[in-house]
Scaffold this motif. Structure first.
Motif, short mmCIF file in Angstrom:
data_model
loop_
_atom_site.label_atom_id
_atom_site.label_comp_id
_atom_site.label_asym_id
_atom_site.label_seq_id
_atom_site.Cartn_x
_atom_site.Cartn_y
_atom_site.Cartn_z
N TRP A 256 0.81 -1.22 0.00
CA TRP A 256 0.00 0.00 0.00
C TRP A 256 0.84 1.27 0.00
CZ3 TRP A 256 -5.14 0.18 -0.82
CH2 TRP A 256 -5.85 -1.02 -0.71
N THR A 257 2.03 1.24 0.61
CA THR A 257 2.84 2.46 0.73
C THR A 257 3.87 2.61 -0.39
OG1 THR A 257 4.46 1.35 2.16
CG2 THR A 257 2.58 2.43 3.23
N SER A 258 3.85 1.70 -1.36
CA SER A 258 4.83 1.76 -2.44
C SER A 258 4.25 2.47 -3.66
CB SER A 258 5.27 0.34 -2.82
OG SER A 258 6.03 0.37 -4.02
N PRO A 259 4.82 3.63 -4.06
CA PRO A 259 4.35 4.28 -5.29
C PRO A 259 4.50 3.39 -6.52
CG PRO A 259 5.73 5.77 -4.02
CD PRO A 259 5.86 4.42 -3.38
N LEU A 260 5.55 2.56 -6.53
CA LEU A 260 5.75 1.68 -7.68
C LEU A 260 4.64 0.64 -7.80
CD1 LEU A 260 9.62 1.09 -7.58
CD2 LEU A 260 8.32 2.17 -9.42
N SER A 261 4.18 0.11 -6.65
CA SER A 261 3.08 -0.86 -6.68
C SER A 261 1.81 -0.24 -7.26
CB SER A 261 2.81 -1.38 -5.27
OG SER A 261 3.86 -2.20 -4.82
N TRP A 262 1.53 0.97 -6.82
CA TRP A 262 0.35 1.67 -7.36
C TRP A 262 0.54 1.99 -8.84
CZ3 TRP A 262 -4.20 2.02 -5.09
CH2 TRP A 262 -4.27 1.91 -3.69
#
Length: 419
Positions: free
Chosen positions: A137-143
């Motif tokens: 949830w806190t990873s910009p790359l995941s989003w």
């Protein structure tokens, strides 16, 4: 039908047949050029894939370089082109309607080229699907990975509907236009906050790097996306019209020039605050990066390519009505902007990684190797080839019926010069 009208119709058909013949003769030259570029640069691509980063100037201290700069450049082109298409399909600005389909296709192809660059930089394309399996949830790359997938799917759906509307292949044009507006409305925040704003967030959360860390960075990315996307579509419309022996629409280019001058003005204002705030704060890490950009080895990229050629001169051309009414001047300004935005992306990525994070360590050094430049040319030529082939099969640039009635819809370049 009068004799004059009949003669005019026959003359138009003959001129159209003559034009089609010249277009067919020019196509092998264009495709041959792209084929030669890709063949000439295929070996450097293989070298990178087989020998890793040893053939580049990248190191563990300098992990990002030309490929990441081109990655964010093409993401910006994609987001900017899509946002420009929204002026047509969401806000009903029909003066830009003839570039709506080209904007959507440009956005899709640019996104594909961007993903090719970042995948090539990582070097393990087969691991790409894994990014969709794991999530934090806190990873910009995941989003960002998920935003990219949704964004490409939305663009594809919107382009399919736009093509069907153009060909009148739908039972209800009004309903299809409503769907275009719905998809465009959903895509607006996705492109602004998810795609290019999200790409800026990847940099903005890196606290250890000055000039990256901060809330202004995603906004800068979105505005520069509009700048590059608008300039790209000016060039696409102009050169495609010339290649098809149609006179480019002066009204369309003038309108795009107004849009480009507006977003350039905002971009210049953001550039001012991007530099004045760290200068006033006198933060050591920020000042060292500004020094590299302005007086270090990349001074020419910042002062000449980015600021002078990419911003100031095009802005002057586009705000002076006499220059903006001149088609070659608008095309020159758009060309300079696109080149300038490439310099912007390099100045974002490279100078911030030159100063060492730990005081006392030597500064890093980087300049793209021939392998990096050649492999970049391979992906760029590949993107142009894909765009050209799709535009060949689909009515991307085919004039709408209302456009064909305009005075400037069909004329050869030779006639334009004589006029």
């Amino acid at each position: 039908m009068s004799i004059r009208t009949a003669a005019s119709t026959v003359e138009s058909i003959q001129a159209g047949n003559h034009t089609d013949g010249r277009v067919r003769r020019n196509k092998p030259v264009w495709y041959g050029f792209l084929g030669v570029v890709m063949l000439a640069t295929a070996w450097p691509v293989w070298l990178r894939l087989s020998e890793g980063l040893a053939v580049t100037d990248l190191t563990s201290q300098m992990p990002w370089g030309a490929w990441i700069a081109f990655y964010i450049f093409f993401v910006g082109l994609s987001a900017g082109a899509f946002l420009l298409s929204s002026l047509v399909y969401v806000f009903g600005m029909h003066q830009f309607e003839r570039i709506g389909r080209a904007a959507l296709l440009s956005a899709i192809v640019s996104m594909g080229v961007a993903l090719a660059f970042v995948g090539f930089d990582l070097g393990r394309f087969e691991r790409g699907p894994i990014t969709l399996i794991f999530f934090h949830w806190t990873s910009p790359l995941s989003w960002e990975v998920r935003f990219y997938v949704i964004y490409i799917a939305l663009l594809t759906a919107e382009l399919v509907i736009a093509l069907r509307v153009h060909k009148r292949m739908v039972w209800s044009v009004k309903k299809s236009l409503r769907w275009l507006k719905i998809l465009g409305t959903v895509g607006l925040p996705l492109a602004i906050f998810g795609v290019h704003g999200g790409t800026g967030t990847i940099f903005a959360v890196v606290k250890a790097r000055g000039m990256w860390f901060g809330g202004l960075f995603p906004v800068i990315f979105v505005v520069s996306a509009m700048v590059s996307g608008t300039a790209l579509l000016i060039l696409v419309h102009y050169w495609q019209s010339r290649a098809s022996y149609r006179r480019p629409s002066k009204s369309l280019l003038n309108g795009l020039g107004v849009v480009l001058s507006g977003v350039l003005a905002v971009d210049l204002g953001l550039l001012f605050y991007e530099f004045v705030v760290p200068l006033l704060a006198s933060e050591h890490q920020d000042l060292s990066i500004i020094t590299v950009m302005t007086t270090g080895p990349f001074w020419w990229s910042f002062w000449i390519v980015q600021l002078l050629c990419g911003m100031i001169i095009p802005f002057v051309i586009l705000v002076v009505p006499r220059f903006r009414a001149n088609t070659p001047a608008v095309v020159l300004a758009a060309t300079m902007v696109v080149i300038g935005i490439v310099a912007v992306r390099f100045n974002i990525v490279v100078p911030a990684l030159i100063p060492p994070i730990i005081e006392g360590y030597p500064s890093n050094d980087y300049f793209p190797t021939l392998v990096e430049w050649a492999s970049s040319a391979f992906f760029i030529a590949g993107g142009m080839l894909v765009y050209s082939l799709i535009a060949e099969w689909m009515p991307i640039h085919e004039p709408d019926p209302v456009d064909e009635l305009e005075e400037d819809s069909m004329v050869s370049p030779e006639k334009e010069v004589k006029a």
